[in-house]
Scaffold this active site. Sequence first.
Site, PDB file in Angstrom:
ATOM      1  CB  CYS A 150       1.605   0.303   5.445  1.00 30.37           C
ATOM      2  SG  CYS A 150       0.197   1.424   5.555  1.00 30.37           S
ATOM      3  CG  HIS A 280       1.077  -2.876   0.150  1.00 28.99           C
ATOM      4  ND1 HIS A 280       1.512  -3.153   1.650  1.00 28.99           N
ATOM      5  CD2 HIS A 280       0.565  -1.835   0.147  1.00 28.99           C
ATOM      6  CE1 HIS A 280       1.055  -1.756   2.347  1.00 28.99           C
ATOM      7  NE2 HIS A 280       0.436  -1.362   1.359  1.00 28.99           N
ATOM      8  CG  HIS A 317      -3.816  -1.586   5.820  1.00 27.72           C
ATOM      9  ND1 HIS A 317      -2.479  -2.028   6.209  1.00 27.72           N
ATOM     10  CD2 HIS A 317      -3.455  -0.995   4.619  1.00 27.72           C
ATOM     11  CE1 HIS A 317      -1.473  -1.207   5.729  1.00 27.72           C
ATOM     12  NE2 HIS A 317      -2.271  -0.719   4.987  1.00 27.72           N
TER      13      HIS A 317
END
Length: 627
Positions: A150, A280, A317
């Site tokens: 990520c 995030h 995400h």
Amino acid sequence: MTAIDVLAAGAVSGLGRGKAAYSVGEPGEKPRSAVKVDPGFLAAGLRKPRAARADCIPECPNEARARVLLGEAATELRRELDRVRPDWRAGRVAIAVGTSGGAMDAQVAFFSAPDLRAELGQKTPYFAPLTALSVLGVEPVLRVQLLAACASSTIAIGLGCRWLEAEHADLVIAGGYDALSVLIAAGFESLGATTEKQPAPFRCDRDGMALGEGAALLALGRHSLDGAPMLGCVVGFGAASDAVHVTAPDPEGAGLARAAERALAEAAEWGQSIELVSAHATATPLNDAAEARALRRVLGARATSVVVHPFKAAIGHTLGASGALEALAALDASKRGILPGALGSSEIDPEFAGVLLPRNAPGHARHVLKLSAAFGGANAALVLGTESPTLGQRVPRRRREVRLQSTGGPQTALDVGAIARVLSPACPSAHWARLDSVSELAVAALGDAISGVEHWLPEKTGVVVGTSSATMEVNQRFDSKRRTDGVTQVEPRRFPATSPNLCAGQCNIAFGLLGPSLAVGGGLAAPVEALLVAHDLLEAGDCEAMAVVAVEDSGEQVRAAWSSAGWPVPPRGAAAVILCASQAGPRLNRARLLALHRQSTAELGRLGDKDPGWPVLLEAVRDACSG
């Protein structure tokens, strides 16, 4: 650092394509979300099937979806660059692209359909979607694929800035991509990381994330005084590792804070006036709590007045694409005079000190902090601005010589006793029982290389793993449970190891290393990619030493795929070298590394007369240090 301009962008997400992919909307509007019940996930039997699918791309088979997403973003970028910089192909162009899942669905098809293996073989590696970049119509001087889960595209942008600062390229295309995959969704659901409702970042009732898909590419260039338009600029970059746990973050957010502090320090006075944080913000209980503590640590008293933008709640995400898409959203909003709103209306977690706006508000955030975190304890941060600093504010970076400190021998198995002397005292004894097959090889190789170092490595040592086969064998073992028992019966303990950068994180934990942590693999010459990336981060001062590991976990799946594609099968095993920035040891010649990389990667799958796998690393080091 020298300010690096964002010249143009191309993007695709659940919100649309082009600017629509990262637009937060207009002033006064409530934030929108593309997250909804996904028909594909519902049909697969997932209990929590919410996701943000990019319906704007052309219809395509699942195994081609990652390539199509990347191709659509590349097409958008090419059009924008042709418009704002018509001569952009005349200079040296480099490409840094990140991903988490790569061609995961092509691998799933390969595992479950033996009759199609000859057809699917060349499509299974993580680097297969990179063929979509041919739409750019340019032969790059260097192309690297970062496999940092990520944090992939955030690190890709940072690496691109380093290339430009060092004048290794004239223009860099950096970003990331990832497609929705049932295998990945099943894995996150098995970990309890997904939600069955709208994600609620930093709220008391948050219970997980929703996956998304997308791609985003940014064109980066050194600042020009010709007055040409730009989307913004990058003035700071930092990367650091937790070295605590492979899936859970450091509870105090220490690694994320270290990455942010390095980026803020590089930004100089800009780092003292952050007005917007692109968080995030996965909306999982542990990650949001750690990020909230990291923000308190790096912003201090200012944290209570800084607007925080949790864009994953809107686009899902998007894994390897998330950092680039979120950075574009923050820059676009700031340029248009908008402080973006945050989805969610429930009570805000009292540990969170920032400001979550219920709707978009007028305001011009000139300075933005972008945060990213990932499996393996990898963390990265950028400081972004809407205007380039003046010439007097831009400080050229001092480039350091990179030298070889230690070379380890080939390893095919892990013997903990053989490397016990160099293991971190903080590494738990139970750590070894949880290692996957790729991590065992990587730890064994790095331990052997560290054993040849006369003194203890500094904490700010980074790890770059080069691999072409990545976690293909691990992925098959994880997916076999889904094929036999159903999507809800997958084994959560096996899922984290499907991330190719996990072995780098395991090395961090084993040896107590806190520098940048990632894997790379844009082709069969992945070990040379790893050496180049390690060299450039070390040269720029992002770490004090760098461990480079070449690992190939070759088994039945890799042999079948590589053979059907006509590629040489790499021997199973690993090797590692230690690089440092000191006056001792042979100097690593970057020009020779680059020449070797070009010889080995004229096209995907080609390796020339070089042996595949870890032998490439040892040969490249010998060649680059000779003379």
